[in-house]
Design a protein around this motif. Sequence first.
Motif, PDB file in Angstrom:
ATOM      1  N   LEU A  55       0.721  -1.177   0.168  1.00  0.00           N
ATOM      2  CA  LEU A  55      -0.099   0.011  -0.147  1.00  0.00           C
ATOM      3  C   LEU A  55       0.960   1.404  -0.006  1.00  0.00           C
ATOM      4  CD1 LEU A  55      -2.680  -1.143   2.544  1.00  0.00           C
ATOM      5  CD2 LEU A  55      -2.868  -0.865   0.283  1.00  0.00           C
ATOM      6  N   PRO A  56       0.504   2.400  -0.493  1.00  0.00           N
ATOM      7  CA  PRO A  56       1.127   3.598  -0.505  1.00  0.00           C
ATOM      8  C   PRO A  56       0.936   4.109   1.044  1.00  0.00           C
ATOM      9  CG  PRO A  56      -1.029   3.901  -1.421  1.00  0.00           C
ATOM     10  CD  PRO A  56      -0.736   2.525  -1.469  1.00  0.00           C
ATOM     11  N   GLU A  57       2.092   4.793   1.345  1.00  0.00           N
ATOM     12  CA  GLU A  57       2.290   5.280   2.651  1.00  0.00           C
ATOM     13  C   GLU A  57       0.914   5.928   3.196  1.00  0.00           C
ATOM     14  OE1 GLU A  57       2.953   7.936   6.078  1.00  0.00           O
ATOM     15  OE2 GLU A  57       2.509   8.861   4.025  1.00  0.00           O
ATOM     16  N   TYR A  58       0.088   6.776   2.637  1.00  0.00           N
ATOM     17  CA  TYR A  58      -0.871   7.423   2.964  1.00  0.00           C
ATOM     18  C   TYR A  58      -2.269   6.351   3.403  1.00  0.00           C
ATOM     19  CZ  TYR A  58      -2.634   7.409  -1.806  1.00  0.00           C
ATOM     20  OH  TYR A  58      -2.846   6.896  -3.181  1.00  0.00           O
ATOM     21  N   MET A  59      -2.272   5.290   2.788  1.00  0.00           N
ATOM     22  CA  MET A  59      -3.272   4.392   3.024  1.00  0.00           C
ATOM     23  C   MET A  59      -2.828   3.508   4.052  1.00  0.00           C
ATOM     24  SD  MET A  59      -4.546   3.473  -1.069  1.00  0.00           S
ATOM     25  CE  MET A  59      -5.700   2.238  -0.546  1.00  0.00           C
ATOM     26  N   VAL A  60      -1.738   3.435   4.583  1.00  0.00           N
ATOM     27  CA  VAL A  60      -1.405   2.481   5.521  1.00  0.00           C
ATOM     28  C   VAL A  60      -2.092   2.972   7.077  1.00  0.00           C
ATOM     29  CG1 VAL A  60       0.471   1.320   7.147  1.00  0.00           C
ATOM     30  CG2 VAL A  60       0.781   1.728   4.557  1.00  0.00           C
ATOM     31  N   PRO A  61      -2.774   2.315   7.807  1.00  0.00           N
ATOM     32  CA  PRO A  61      -3.470   2.578   9.023  1.00  0.00           C
ATOM     33  C   PRO A  61      -2.490   3.299  10.011  1.00  0.00           C
ATOM     34  CG  PRO A  61      -4.242   0.645   8.321  1.00  0.00           C
ATOM     35  CD  PRO A  61      -3.256   0.784   7.475  1.00  0.00           C
ATOM     36  N   GLY A  62      -2.997   4.510  10.592  1.00  0.00           N
ATOM     37  CA  GLY A  62      -2.241   4.841  11.599  1.00  0.00           C
ATOM     38  C   GLY A  62      -2.179   4.160  13.074  1.00  0.00           C
ATOM     39  N   ALA A  63      -3.319   3.185  13.075  1.00  0.00           N
ATOM     40  CA  ALA A  63      -3.259   2.590  14.355  1.00  0.00           C
ATOM     41  C   ALA A  63      -4.052   1.180  13.949  1.00  0.00           C
ATOM     42  CB  ALA A  63      -3.984   3.206  15.366  1.00  0.00           C
ATOM     43  N   PHE A  64      -3.669   0.328  14.788  1.00  0.00           N
ATOM     44  CA  PHE A  64      -4.293  -0.929  14.640  1.00  0.00           C
ATOM     45  C   PHE A  64      -4.895  -1.466  16.157  1.00  0.00           C
ATOM     46  CE2 PHE A  64      -0.643  -0.961  11.625  1.00  0.00           C
ATOM     47  CZ  PHE A  64      -1.278  -1.390  10.397  1.00  0.00           C
ATOM     48  N   VAL A  65      -5.999  -2.358  15.925  1.00  0.00           N
ATOM     49  CA  VAL A  65      -6.671  -2.836  17.054  1.00  0.00           C
ATOM     50  C   VAL A  65      -6.829  -4.176  17.005  1.00  0.00           C
ATOM     51  CG1 VAL A  65      -8.312  -2.571  18.731  1.00  0.00           C
ATOM     52  CG2 VAL A  65      -7.628  -0.513  17.542  1.00  0.00           C
ATOM     53  N   ALA A  66      -6.313  -5.201  17.694  1.00  0.00           N
ATOM     54  CA  ALA A  66      -6.531  -6.661  17.638  1.00  0.00           C
ATOM     55  C   ALA A  66      -7.965  -6.975  18.231  1.00  0.00           C
ATOM     56  CB  ALA A  66      -5.350  -7.356  18.088  1.00  0.00           C
ATOM     57  N   MET A  67      -8.754  -7.636  17.816  1.00  0.00           N
ATOM     58  CA  MET A  67      -9.868  -7.878  18.446  1.00  0.00           C
ATOM     59  C   MET A  67     -10.131  -9.622  18.566  1.00  0.00           C
ATOM     60  SD  MET A  67     -11.593  -4.922  18.681  1.00  0.00           S
ATOM     61  CE  MET A  67     -13.359  -5.248  18.787  1.00  0.00           C
ATOM     62  N   GLU A  68     -10.880  -9.978  19.492  1.00  0.00           N
ATOM     63  CA  GLU A  68     -11.121 -11.499  19.579  1.00  0.00           C
ATOM     64  C   GLU A  68     -12.544 -11.718  18.740  1.00  0.00           C
ATOM     65  OE1 GLU A  68     -11.745 -12.857  23.728  1.00  0.00           O
ATOM     66  OE2 GLU A  68      -9.586 -12.112  24.473  1.00  0.00           O
ATOM     67  N   SER A  69     -13.136 -10.589  18.779  1.00  0.00           N
ATOM     68  CA  SER A  69     -14.411 -10.891  17.744  1.00  0.00           C
ATOM     69  C   SER A  69     -14.984  -9.323  17.388  1.00  0.00           C
ATOM     70  CB  SER A  69     -15.340 -11.707  18.576  1.00  0.00           C
ATOM     71  OG  SER A  69     -16.058 -11.034  19.549  1.00  0.00           O
ATOM     72  N   PHE A  70     -15.700  -9.402  16.332  1.00  0.00           N
ATOM     73  CA  PHE A  70     -16.228  -7.983  16.032  1.00  0.00           C
ATOM     74  C   PHE A  70     -17.674  -7.789  16.485  1.00  0.00           C
ATOM     75  CE2 PHE A  70     -13.460  -7.686  11.840  1.00  0.00           C
ATOM     76  CZ  PHE A  70     -12.468  -7.099  12.706  1.00  0.00           C
ATOM     77  N   PRO A  71     -18.062  -6.468  17.289  1.00  0.00           N
ATOM     78  CA  PRO A  71     -19.167  -6.393  17.684  1.00  0.00           C
ATOM     79  C   PRO A  71     -20.435  -6.446  16.387  1.00  0.00           C
ATOM     80  CG  PRO A  71     -18.113  -4.230  17.527  1.00  0.00           C
ATOM     81  CD  PRO A  71     -17.288  -5.569  17.278  1.00  0.00           C
ATOM     82  N   LEU A  72     -21.527  -7.134  16.694  1.00  0.00           N
ATOM     83  CA  LEU A  72     -22.644  -7.213  15.906  1.00  0.00           C
ATOM     84  C   LEU A  72     -23.937  -6.527  16.172  1.00  0.00           C
ATOM     85  CD1 LEU A  72     -22.156 -10.985  15.102  1.00  0.00           C
ATOM     86  CD2 LEU A  72     -20.991  -9.061  13.870  1.00  0.00           C
ATOM     87  N   THR A  73     -24.533  -5.977  15.112  1.00  0.00           N
ATOM     88  CA  THR A  73     -25.988  -5.458  15.451  1.00  0.00           C
ATOM     89  C   THR A  73     -26.845  -6.633  15.813  1.00  0.00           C
ATOM     90  OG1 THR A  73     -26.574  -5.466  13.125  1.00  0.00           O
ATOM     91  CG2 THR A  73     -25.210  -3.396  13.982  1.00  0.00           C
ATOM     92  N   ILE A  74     -28.132  -6.090  16.150  1.00  0.00           N
ATOM     93  CA  ILE A  74     -29.338  -7.062  16.402  1.00  0.00           C
ATOM     94  C   ILE A  74     -29.574  -7.895  15.029  1.00  0.00           C
ATOM     95  CG2 ILE A  74     -30.284  -5.967  18.302  1.00  0.00           C
ATOM     96  CD1 ILE A  74     -32.389  -4.431  16.654  1.00  0.00           C
ATOM     97  N   ASN A  75     -29.197  -7.217  13.784  1.00  0.00           N
ATOM     98  CA  ASN A  75     -29.416  -7.919  12.712  1.00  0.00           C
ATOM     99  C   ASN A  75     -28.298  -8.895  12.288  1.00  0.00           C
ATOM    100  OD1 ASN A  75     -32.028  -6.644  12.320  1.00  0.00           O
ATOM    101  ND2 ASN A  75     -31.100  -4.774  11.634  1.00  0.00           N
TER     102      ASN A  75
END
Length: 212
Positions: free
Chosen positions: A83-103
């Motif tokens: 990826l070009p430099e400007y597209m690389v995330p400025g921060a990363f967050v490791a998750m055990e699972s992603f939050p979901l909506t009621i749907n």
Amino acid sequence: ADGNLEYIGRNDDQVKIRGYRIELGEIENALLQVEGIKQSCVLAKERKTETGSTKYIVGYYILDKQDAELTQALILEKLMQVLPEYMVPGAFVAMESFPLTINGKLDKRALPDPDFNSSPGEYVAPTNELETTICKIWQEVLGIEQVSITDNFFRIGGDSILSIQVSGRIRQAGYACQVKDIFEYKTIAKLSEHLRKKSAAFTIQSEHCNLS
């Protein structure tokens, strides 16, 4: 039905950061190509700074195996290769699972904000007066409690507007810093070394002129 329209947002997940139009989906795909990552989500967020707010990119990910030894430094290295430099995330967050909506859909609003403060294992303290001065300026301008001298200015929320403020404050502190210096020397360690060399070269040149 009642005549009101609700604006939800762009359907293509395109955002504008640091003057560039970015497709978040491209970054998500790049994250998924990193061996060991099974799910990813990328968001553009805003953070309050001393003089307003700044946009930055956050990469959320779930590892294939929770005990996998895949560091964020390694993820960053992999992404910078594709990826070009400007597209690389400025921060990363490791998750055990992603939050979901009621749907059962991904609830992006429930994803946590990243912590920009360096972790104890990654933090490198300033070693001299100039590094200490620049650290304090970065912390004030970026709204961060702790900055490592190895942190990349643009990875921790900096942008072109904030670089103008930072260079101005460094000049007020007595060092000849230009905006282009921050773009070229993105960490405090490299920037301070560059400024010290500039200062030494200027001193030698002044002494030579006086002798002449």
